[in-house]
Motif scaffolding. Structure first.
Motif, PDB file in Angstrom:
ATOM      1  N   HIS A  95       0.823  -1.211   0.000  1.00 50.15           N
ATOM      2  CA  HIS A  95       0.000   0.000   0.000  1.00 50.15           C
ATOM      3  C   HIS A  95       0.858   1.263   0.000  1.00 50.15           C
ATOM      4  N   ALA A  96       0.181   2.390  -0.170  1.00 47.09           N
ATOM      5  CA  ALA A  96       0.854   3.686  -0.142  1.00 47.09           C
ATOM      6  C   ALA A  96       1.592   3.894   1.175  1.00 47.09           C
ATOM      7  N   SER A  97       1.038   3.366   2.249  1.00 44.94           N
ATOM      8  CA  SER A  97       1.658   3.521   3.568  1.00 44.94           C
ATOM      9  C   SER A  97       2.979   2.761   3.683  1.00 44.94           C
ATOM     10  N   ASP A  98       3.269   1.868   2.742  1.00 43.17           N
ATOM     11  CA  ASP A  98       4.528   1.129   2.761  1.00 43.17           C
ATOM     12  C   ASP A  98       5.676   1.933   2.141  1.00 43.17           C
ATOM     13  N   LEU A  99       5.361   3.039   1.503  1.00 43.26           N
ATOM     14  CA  LEU A  99       6.390   3.866   0.889  1.00 43.26           C
ATOM     15  C   LEU A  99       7.188   4.619   1.958  1.00 43.26           C
ATOM     16  N   LYS A 100       8.468   4.694   1.778  1.00 42.78           N
ATOM     17  CA  LYS A 100       9.318   5.485   2.663  1.00 42.78           C
ATOM     18  C   LYS A 100       9.530   6.840   2.002  1.00 42.78           C
ATOM     19  N   LEU A 101       8.808   7.841   2.494  1.00 40.55           N
ATOM     20  CA  LEU A 101       8.852   9.163   1.879  1.00 40.55           C
ATOM     21  C   LEU A 101       9.988   9.993   2.477  1.00 40.55           C
ATOM     22  N   PRO A 102      10.833  10.571   1.636  1.00 40.92           N
ATOM     23  CA  PRO A 102      11.894  11.454   2.151  1.00 40.92           C
ATOM     24  C   PRO A 102      11.292  12.693   2.809  1.00 40.92           C
ATOM     25  N   LYS A 103      12.089  13.371   3.596  1.00 37.24           N
ATOM     26  CA  LYS A 103      11.641  14.589   4.257  1.00 37.24           C
ATOM     27  C   LYS A 103      11.183  15.616   3.227  1.00 37.24           C
ATOM     28  N   GLY A 104      10.019  16.203   3.492  1.00 33.80           N
ATOM     29  CA  GLY A 104       9.491  17.220   2.597  1.00 33.80           C
ATOM     30  C   GLY A 104       8.631  16.690   1.465  1.00 33.80           C
ATOM     31  N   VAL A 105       8.558  15.357   1.344  1.00 37.05           N
ATOM     32  CA  VAL A 105       7.777  14.728   0.273  1.00 37.05           C
ATOM     33  C   VAL A 105       6.488  14.163   0.863  1.00 37.05           C
ATOM     34  N   SER A 106       5.359  14.443   0.211  1.00 40.65           N
ATOM     35  CA  SER A 106       4.065  13.922   0.678  1.00 40.65           C
ATOM     36  C   SER A 106       3.254  13.422  -0.503  1.00 40.65           C
ATOM     37  N   LEU A 107       2.407  12.455  -0.235  1.00 43.61           N
ATOM     38  CA  LEU A 107       1.525  11.942  -1.273  1.00 43.61           C
ATOM     39  C   LEU A 107       0.451  12.976  -1.584  1.00 43.61           C
ATOM     40  N   SER A 108      -0.058  12.944  -2.799  1.00 47.60           N
ATOM     41  CA  SER A 108      -1.077  13.911  -3.193  1.00 47.60           C
ATOM     42  C   SER A 108      -2.463  13.534  -2.688  1.00 47.60           C
ATOM     43  N   THR A 109      -2.568  12.362  -2.036  1.00 44.01           N
ATOM     44  CA  THR A 109      -3.841  11.932  -1.456  1.00 44.01           C
ATOM     45  C   THR A 109      -3.588  11.273  -0.108  1.00 44.01           C
ATOM     46  N   ASP A 110      -4.587  11.328   0.767  1.00 36.00           N
ATOM     47  CA  ASP A 110      -4.482  10.678   2.074  1.00 36.00           C
ATOM     48  C   ASP A 110      -4.918   9.217   2.023  1.00 36.00           C
ATOM     49  N   GLU A 111      -5.441   8.799   0.915  1.00 39.36           N
ATOM     50  CA  GLU A 111      -5.934   7.426   0.779  1.00 39.36           C
ATOM     51  C   GLU A 111      -4.770   6.431   0.797  1.00 39.36           C
ATOM     52  N   ASP A 112      -4.927   5.352   1.560  1.00 35.40           N
ATOM     53  CA  ASP A 112      -3.906   4.316   1.608  1.00 35.40           C
ATOM     54  C   ASP A 112      -4.188   3.287   0.509  1.00 35.40           C
TER      55      ASP A 112
END
Length: 206
Positions: free
Chosen positions: A161-178
């Motif tokens: 899922h999207a929640s499994d992504l390791k997002l670098p600092k300052g990076v966010s997904l364009s949606t809150d949906e998992d």
């Protein structure tokens, strides 16, 4: 982030279809630089160099420098157009950026250790990729080159899922949906029949 580079461009004094055709005949591509609350700047960039960069990967996620008459302008390629028949590059749009600019881009997702996944290794399943790239918001100067997800623990029916992504600092997904990025699915019916037939033959031989 992909390695940046510099492109030498020319100002376009004339715009329109006729001027664009003239540029293309002379191995140049019509382009425009816009954004940052400044007037749009019509330019022309080298065809071969730009076409090769387009097909090398990371074209829309790499901040570059355009040199126009000695003036250095940092930009992010935002869009391009291809001829529908010849598949040649016909136009490029560039967005002015700075260290304060936030952009929305699509980042490719890569998968590793698929062969070790129980759902694939033991049950002949397939990794069904739902999203090959993910839309994120991030600083223009810190665009991720790609995301990598480990599929080694996935059993049949499991998903990443999207929640499994390791997002670098300052990076966010364009949606809150998992949302689901990839999942292990059963083999196609024909493959399943072949697998069952193979198992039956092994049993008879024993």
């Amino acid at each position: 982030m992909s390695e940046s580079y510099t492109v030498k461009a020319e100002l376009r004094e004339k715009v329109g279809k006729g001027a664009a055709r003239y540029l293309r005949r002379n191995n140049m591509v019509p382009a425009v630089i816009y954004g940052d609350k400044q007037d749009a700047l019509p330019i022309a960039v080298p065809y071969k160099e730009t076409f090769l960069k387009l097909h090398a990967g990371g074209f829309l996620t790499t901040v570059i420098t355009i040199d126009v008459g000695g003036k250095q302008i940092k930009v992010l390629p935002k869009d391009y157009q291809l001829d529908v028949v010849k598949d040649t590059l016909t136009h490029v749009d560039y967005l002015r950026v700075s260290d304060r600019t936030l952009v929305t881009v699509r980042i490719p997702v890569h998968f590793e250790n698929e062969d070790a996944a129980p759902g694939i290794k033991a049950k002949n399943g397939t990794l069904n990729v739902v999203h090959h790239d993910i839309e994120v918001h991030c600083p223009a100067e810190a665009i991720p080159e790609g995301f990598t997800l480990d599929a080694s623990k996935l059993d049949m029916g499991d998903a990443l899922h999207a929640s499994d992504l390791k997002l670098p600092k300052g990076v966010s997904l364009s949606t809150d949906e998992d949302f689901v990025i990839a999942t292990i699915v059963p083999p196609m019916s024909e493959e399943a029949d072949e697998a069952e037939a193979g198992e039956a033959e092994d049993t008879e031989e024993k």
